[in-house]
Design a protein around this motif. Sequence first.
Motif, PDB file in Angstrom:
ATOM      1  N   MET A   1       0.846  -1.187   0.000  1.00  0.00           N
ATOM      2  CA  MET A   1       0.000   0.000   0.000  1.00  0.00           C
ATOM      3  C   MET A   1       0.887   1.245   0.000  1.00  0.00           C
ATOM      4  O   MET A   1       1.701   1.447   0.891  1.00  0.00           O
ATOM      5  CB  MET A   1      -0.905  -0.014   1.228  1.00  0.00           C
ATOM      6  CG  MET A   1      -1.803   1.151   1.339  1.00  0.00           C
ATOM      7  SD  MET A   1      -2.748   0.979   2.863  1.00  0.00           S
ATOM      8  CE  MET A   1      -4.144   1.937   2.477  1.00  0.00           C
ATOM      9  N   ILE A   2       0.709   2.072  -1.004  1.00  0.00           N
ATOM     10  CA  ILE A   2       1.496   3.301  -1.153  1.00  0.00           C
ATOM     11  C   ILE A   2       0.987   4.361  -0.180  1.00  0.00           C
ATOM     12  O   ILE A   2      -0.232   4.554  -0.033  1.00  0.00           O
ATOM     13  CB  ILE A   2       1.387   3.831  -2.607  1.00  0.00           C
ATOM     14  CG1 ILE A   2       2.050   2.879  -3.585  1.00  0.00           C
ATOM     15  CG2 ILE A   2       1.940   5.241  -2.740  1.00  0.00           C
ATOM     16  CD1 ILE A   2       3.555   2.861  -3.497  1.00  0.00           C
ATOM     17  N   LYS A   3       1.923   5.061   0.445  1.00  0.00           N
ATOM     18  CA  LYS A   3       1.589   6.181   1.316  1.00  0.00           C
ATOM     19  C   LYS A   3       2.442   7.375   0.930  1.00  0.00           C
ATOM     20  O   LYS A   3       3.541   7.206   0.402  1.00  0.00           O
ATOM     21  CB  LYS A   3       1.858   5.832   2.779  1.00  0.00           C
ATOM     22  CG  LYS A   3       0.952   4.760   3.320  1.00  0.00           C
ATOM     23  CD  LYS A   3       1.206   4.524   4.780  1.00  0.00           C
ATOM     24  CE  LYS A   3       0.227   3.476   5.283  1.00  0.00           C
ATOM     25  NZ  LYS A   3       0.365   3.272   6.705  1.00  0.00           N
ATOM     26  N   PHE A  19       6.750   9.335  -1.829  1.00  0.00           N
ATOM     27  CA  PHE A  19       5.949   8.155  -1.526  1.00  0.00           C
ATOM     28  C   PHE A  19       6.769   7.080  -0.818  1.00  0.00           C
ATOM     29  O   PHE A  19       8.003   7.087  -0.869  1.00  0.00           O
ATOM     30  CB  PHE A  19       5.354   7.590  -2.825  1.00  0.00           C
ATOM     31  CG  PHE A  19       4.410   8.540  -3.510  1.00  0.00           C
ATOM     32  CD1 PHE A  19       3.070   8.582  -3.155  1.00  0.00           C
ATOM     33  CD2 PHE A  19       4.859   9.404  -4.493  1.00  0.00           C
ATOM     34  CE1 PHE A  19       2.202   9.469  -3.779  1.00  0.00           C
ATOM     35  CE2 PHE A  19       3.999  10.291  -5.123  1.00  0.00           C
ATOM     36  CZ  PHE A  19       2.667  10.328  -4.769  1.00  0.00           C
ATOM     37  N   SER A  20       6.075   6.153  -0.222  1.00  0.00           N
ATOM     38  CA  SER A  20       6.706   5.099   0.577  1.00  0.00           C
ATOM     39  C   SER A  20       7.532   4.118  -0.257  1.00  0.00           C
ATOM     40  O   SER A  20       8.294   3.339   0.310  1.00  0.00           O
ATOM     41  CB  SER A  20       5.636   4.338   1.375  1.00  0.00           C
ATOM     42  OG  SER A  20       4.649   3.817   0.514  1.00  0.00           O
ATOM     43  N   ASP A  21       7.416   4.154  -1.581  1.00  0.00           N
ATOM     44  CA  ASP A  21       8.222   3.278  -2.431  1.00  0.00           C
ATOM     45  C   ASP A  21       9.483   3.980  -2.949  1.00  0.00           C
ATOM     46  O   ASP A  21      10.082   3.562  -3.923  1.00  0.00           O
ATOM     47  CB  ASP A  21       7.396   2.742  -3.608  1.00  0.00           C
ATOM     48  CG  ASP A  21       6.989   3.828  -4.593  1.00  0.00           C
ATOM     49  OD1 ASP A  21       7.155   5.039  -4.276  1.00  0.00           O
ATOM     50  OD2 ASP A  21       6.492   3.480  -5.680  1.00  0.00           O
ATOM     51  N   ILE A  72      -3.097   9.277  -6.463  1.00  0.00           N
ATOM     52  CA  ILE A  72      -2.133  10.297  -6.876  1.00  0.00           C
ATOM     53  C   ILE A  72      -0.900   9.626  -7.478  1.00  0.00           C
ATOM     54  O   ILE A  72      -0.403  10.042  -8.525  1.00  0.00           O
ATOM     55  CB  ILE A  72      -1.735  11.198  -5.691  1.00  0.00           C
ATOM     56  CG1 ILE A  72      -2.937  12.007  -5.205  1.00  0.00           C
ATOM     57  CG2 ILE A  72      -0.590  12.125  -6.088  1.00  0.00           C
ATOM     58  CD1 ILE A  72      -2.695  12.766  -3.913  1.00  0.00           C
ATOM     59  N   HIS A  73      -0.407   8.590  -6.835  1.00  0.00           N
ATOM     60  CA  HIS A  73       0.770   7.852  -7.311  1.00  0.00           C
ATOM     61  C   HIS A  73       0.513   7.315  -8.715  1.00  0.00           C
ATOM     62  O   HIS A  73       1.353   7.459  -9.613  1.00  0.00           O
ATOM     63  CB  HIS A  73       1.083   6.722  -6.335  1.00  0.00           C
ATOM     64  CG  HIS A  73       2.351   6.007  -6.593  1.00  0.00           C
ATOM     65  ND1 HIS A  73       2.442   4.948  -7.477  1.00  0.00           N
ATOM     66  CD2 HIS A  73       3.602   6.188  -6.095  1.00  0.00           C
ATOM     67  CE1 HIS A  73       3.682   4.513  -7.506  1.00  0.00           C
ATOM     68  NE2 HIS A  73       4.402   5.245  -6.673  1.00  0.00           N
TER      69      HIS A  73
END
Length: 89
Positions: A1-3, A19-21, A72-73
């Motif tokens: 899950m992207i944050k 982003f978290s990635d 958004i990502h």
Amino acid sequence: MIKITQAQHVQHRVLRLHFSDDSYGDYDLQPLIDRQTELVMPLNDEPYFKQFFLELGALCWHNGLELSPGNIHKKLADQQQLHSRTQVA
């Protein structure tokens, strides 16, 4: 899950989102604001626009507007506006 892990105001209605990635991109909210819905109308006010905050990885404002980090990502990726922080220049 992207944050969303970090957000910075870049210019006018553009935010740089991290982003978290380990990716990031500049997200222009003007097209959303142009819809003039009840929740986005306050974003026309520059000082209010700059009062964004992150909550559980989502982009939020105090009026209850919450934008999905995953959407958004994906939008930034589809527009080829997503960059990797690990890319070597």
